[in-house]
Design a protein around this motif. Structure first.
Motif, PDB file in Angstrom:
ATOM      1  N   UNK A  82     -25.749-100.540  43.452  1.00 17.73           N
ATOM      2  CA  UNK A  82     -25.584-101.502  43.185  1.00 17.73           C
ATOM      3  C   UNK A  82     -24.242-100.783  42.041  1.00 17.73           C
ATOM      4  N   UNK A  83     -23.368-100.123  42.176  1.00 14.49           N
ATOM      5  CA  UNK A  83     -22.173 -99.739  41.658  1.00 14.49           C
ATOM      6  C   UNK A  83     -21.538-100.571  42.648  1.00 14.49           C
ATOM      7  N   UNK A  84     -21.420 -99.949  43.829  1.00 15.85           N
ATOM      8  CA  UNK A  84     -20.759-100.186  45.240  1.00 15.85           C
ATOM      9  C   UNK A  84     -20.518-101.524  45.326  1.00 15.85           C
ATOM     10  N   UNK A  85     -21.908-101.858  44.763  1.00 13.80           N
ATOM     11  CA  UNK A  85     -22.052-103.621  44.788  1.00 13.80           C
ATOM     12  C   UNK A  85     -20.829-104.701  44.671  1.00 13.80           C
ATOM     13  N   UNK A  86     -20.914-103.712  43.059  1.00 15.42           N
ATOM     14  CA  UNK A  86     -19.779-104.427  42.211  1.00 15.42           C
ATOM     15  C   UNK A  86     -18.442-103.959  42.634  1.00 15.42           C
ATOM     16  N   UNK A  87     -18.588-102.893  42.896  1.00 12.22           N
ATOM     17  CA  UNK A  87     -16.734-102.873  42.837  1.00 12.22           C
ATOM     18  C   UNK A  87     -16.183-103.954  44.762  1.00 12.22           C
ATOM     19  N   UNK A  88     -17.490-104.309  45.030  1.00  6.23           N
ATOM     20  CA  UNK A  88     -17.499-105.172  46.527  1.00  6.23           C
ATOM     21  C   UNK A  88     -16.965-106.627  46.070  1.00  6.23           C
ATOM     22  N   UNK A  89     -17.392-106.379  45.168  1.00  9.76           N
ATOM     23  CA  UNK A  89     -17.660-108.348  44.185  1.00  9.76           C
ATOM     24  C   UNK A  89     -15.868-108.276  43.969  1.00  9.76           C
ATOM     25  N   UNK A  90     -15.812-106.910  42.954  1.00 13.48           N
ATOM     26  CA  UNK A  90     -14.387-107.762  42.475  1.00 13.48           C
ATOM     27  C   UNK A  90     -12.983-107.386  43.191  1.00 13.48           C
ATOM     28  N   UNK A  91     -13.293-106.449  44.647  1.00 12.81           N
ATOM     29  CA  UNK A  91     -12.082-106.031  44.911  1.00 12.81           C
ATOM     30  C   UNK A  91     -12.404-107.552  45.449  1.00 12.81           C
ATOM     31  N   UNK A  92     -13.386-108.346  46.309  1.00 15.76           N
ATOM     32  CA  UNK A  92     -12.994-109.754  47.352  1.00 15.76           C
ATOM     33  C   UNK A  92     -12.450-110.603  45.823  1.00 15.76           C
ATOM     34  N   UNK A 141      -9.102-113.068  46.746  1.00 14.47           N
ATOM     35  CA  UNK A 141      -9.307-114.076  47.248  1.00 14.47           C
ATOM     36  C   UNK A 141      -7.917-115.088  45.226  1.00 14.47           C
ATOM     37  N   UNK A 142      -8.096-114.523  45.100  1.00 10.61           N
ATOM     38  CA  UNK A 142      -7.005-114.719  43.904  1.00 10.61           C
ATOM     39  C   UNK A 142      -5.715-115.040  44.064  1.00 10.61           C
ATOM     40  N   UNK A 143      -5.215-113.091  44.342  1.00 12.95           N
ATOM     41  CA  UNK A 143      -3.811-112.488  44.655  1.00 12.95           C
ATOM     42  C   UNK A 143      -2.769-113.893  45.069  1.00 12.95           C
ATOM     43  N   UNK A 144      -3.401-115.248  46.578  1.00 13.39           N
ATOM     44  CA  UNK A 144      -2.882-115.935  46.648  1.00 13.39           C
ATOM     45  C   UNK A 144      -2.163-116.866  46.238  1.00 13.39           C
ATOM     46  N   UNK A 145      -2.998-117.118  44.331  1.00 18.79           N
ATOM     47  CA  UNK A 145      -1.956-118.106  43.436  1.00 18.79           C
ATOM     48  C   UNK A 145      -2.128-117.272  42.764  1.00 18.79           C
ATOM     49  N   UNK A 146      -0.615-116.774  41.749  1.00 20.77           N
ATOM     50  CA  UNK A 146      -1.336-116.570  40.923  1.00 20.77           C
ATOM     51  C   UNK A 146      -1.987-117.007  39.108  1.00 20.77           C
TER      52      UNK A 146
END
Length: 113
Positions: free
Chosen positions: A5-15, A19-24
């Motif tokens: 569950x922790x690994x899943x949450x970490x991957x989701x937050x990284x995604x 995705x949002x780094x492209x446009x602040x």
């Protein structure tokens, strides 16, 4: 090792960050729905009624959806059919998030075999 569950949450937050780094100025990521409604909302984001039987069918649904909502594709559409840049970005992020989340169901099944 790390709990699944922790690994899943970490991957989701990284995604989400990627995705949002492209446009602040991008809208915030879609809120995660309540656990029992999560898959229904994810299916809707991809234009599906139910979980596809194969990973390839899931990928195909994602590609079809992205071709419709991708912000770069909007300028190719007639003005009356275009989504606003903000709406296109929001729908694109939702579809990508849904695909990444549902794709893990197939990854989890592969781990069990």
């Amino acid at each position: 090792g790390e709990k699944p569950a922790a690994a899943h949450e970490r991957r989701i937050e990284a995604l989400r960050r990627r995705l949002l780094l492209e446009d602040a100025d991008a809208p915030p990521p879609p809120p995660e729905p309540a656990q029992n409604d999560a898959q229904d909302d994810f299916f809707t984001s991809l234009g599906l009624d139910d979980m596809p039987a194969t990973r390839a069918a899931l990928a195909s649904a994602y590609r079809r959806r992205v071709l419709v909502v991708h912000p770069d594709k909007q300028m190719q559409k007639p003005a009356a059919e275009r989504l606003s840049p903000e709406e296109a970005k929001r729908l694109f992020v939702e579809a990508t998030f849904a695909y990444e989340f549902l794709k893990e169901a197939f990854d989890d099944d592969d781990d069990c075999e």
